[in-house]
Enzyme design. Structure first.
Site, PDB file in Angstrom:
ATOM      1  N   GLU A  90       7.822 -21.734   8.183  1.00 46.49           N
ATOM      2  CA  GLU A  90       7.653 -20.699   8.669  1.00 46.49           C
ATOM      3  C   GLU A  90       9.116 -21.868   9.941  1.00 46.49           C
ATOM      4  O   GLU A  90      10.147 -20.666  10.702  1.00 46.49           O
ATOM      5  CB  GLU A  90       7.019 -20.333   9.750  1.00 46.49           C
ATOM      6  CG  GLU A  90       5.855 -21.516  10.801  1.00 46.49           C
ATOM      7  CD  GLU A  90       5.150 -21.181  11.873  1.00 46.49           C
ATOM      8  OE1 GLU A  90       5.905 -20.601  12.691  1.00 46.49           O
ATOM      9  OE2 GLU A  90       4.042 -20.344  11.497  1.00 46.49           O
TER      10      GLU A  90
ATOM     11  N   GLU B 114       0.669  -1.782  -0.014  1.00 44.42           N
ATOM     12  CA  GLU B 114      -0.389  -0.265   0.575  1.00 44.42           C
ATOM     13  C   GLU B 114       1.327   0.988   0.029  1.00 44.42           C
ATOM     14  O   GLU B 114      -0.074   2.258  -0.339  1.00 44.42           O
ATOM     15  CB  GLU B 114      -0.856   0.044   1.524  1.00 44.42           C
ATOM     16  CG  GLU B 114      -2.378  -1.093   0.919  1.00 44.42           C
ATOM     17  CD  GLU B 114      -2.955  -1.245   2.832  1.00 44.42           C
ATOM     18  OE1 GLU B 114      -2.154  -0.333   3.574  1.00 44.42           O
ATOM     19  OE2 GLU B 114      -4.180  -1.936   2.164  1.00 44.42           O
TER      20      GLU B 114
END
Length: 272
Positions: free
Chosen positions: A112, A81
């Protein structure tokens, strides 16, 4: 202080399946209201991190967010953004998630847990000591992120972290740790809830404050925003009309579209 996984502690609420919809929503909302208060306590930590990021970026550095699961996705959202909101180049703020782009939409099993992969992923972007890397992990224990931060520090790269457990391993691996302790989740261990909200709020604060420090906002306006749809063009036209005291909407629109941004349109008008 001994490390305690507050994020995994038992919810304050029991027998959720027996609650009415109203009770569920009311209690979730009650818990959510505690999040901004927890973030407020971390402002001194966030301030230090923002200051170093702004200094590094003013000197030509970049900002990286790294995480797994919800944490990784939140970093990617914030990074993605920045170009449309502040008009900065793609690649100035970069979000990296364990498991790669496929993990944005679907969990990648055990991604992960790979302690070495995070550093390898950073190397794909030519990471240097000009950059800042922020590891995001609600638990503060994600090996993918901690391994990357440790390698960054050994290579002289500035590191930060955002976690929701006090004195967590990720904090020990960061030069500028941020800890927002929101307490047990409404659904035990579901850190996409309060912890995710806390991380989103902190990311908003970091990127917005940094971009303001970089001069990407004037007054309270997004004068460098990308004109990527009609809503944003209209917003830009109205900004321009207000700033230059113009009364002709179509003339302001012509100036804006020719310049490509409100800031550039103002500069062009004042030069003319």
């Amino acid at each position: 202080m001994a490390f305690t996984k507050v994020t995994e502690q038992e919810s304050h609420y029991h027998h959720l399946e027996k609650m009415s919809i109203q009770e569920l929503l009311t209690n979730i909302n009650k818990e959510d209201q505690t999040v901004p208060l927890a973030v407020a306590k971390a402002i001194p930590q966030i301030e230090k991190l923002v200051a170093v990021i702004a200094d590094k970026m003013l000197a030509g550095g970049r900002l990286f967010y790294m995480g797994a699961g919800t944490s990784g996705r939140l970093g990617i959202v914030d990074a993605s953004e920045c170009p449309p909101t502040f008009g900065v180049p793609h690649g100035l703020v970069i979000g990296i998630i364990a498991g790669g782009d496929a993990a944005i939409r679907k969990a990648v099993e055990f991604a992960e847990d790979n302690r070495e992969q995070g550093w390898k992923d950073l190397q794909e972007f030519g990471i240097t000591d000009k950059d800042v890397v922020i590891g995001i992990a609600a638990s503060g224990t994600t090996p993918y992120v901690i391994g990357a931060l440790d390698k960054c520090r050994s290579n002289g790269i500035t590191t930060g972290s955002i976690s929701c457990n006090p004195e967590s391993p990720i904090s020990a691996s960061a030069d500028f740790p941020v800890e927002v302790v929101v307490g047990p989740e409404f659904i035990t261990g579901s850190t996409r809830m309060k912890s995710g909200t806390a991380q989103k709020l902190v990311l908003n604060m970091i990127s917005s404050a940094v971009m303001i420090q970089l001069g990407r906002v004037e007054d309270n306006k997004m004068v460098n925003m990308q004109l990527s749809n009609e809503k944003l063009v209209d917003r830009g036209v109205k900004m321009l009309m207000q700033q230059l005291s113009l009364t002709d909407y179509e003339e302001a629109q012509r100036l804006l579209l020719k310049a490509g941004s409100v800031k550039k349109a103002v500069e062009d008008f004042e030069k003319a």
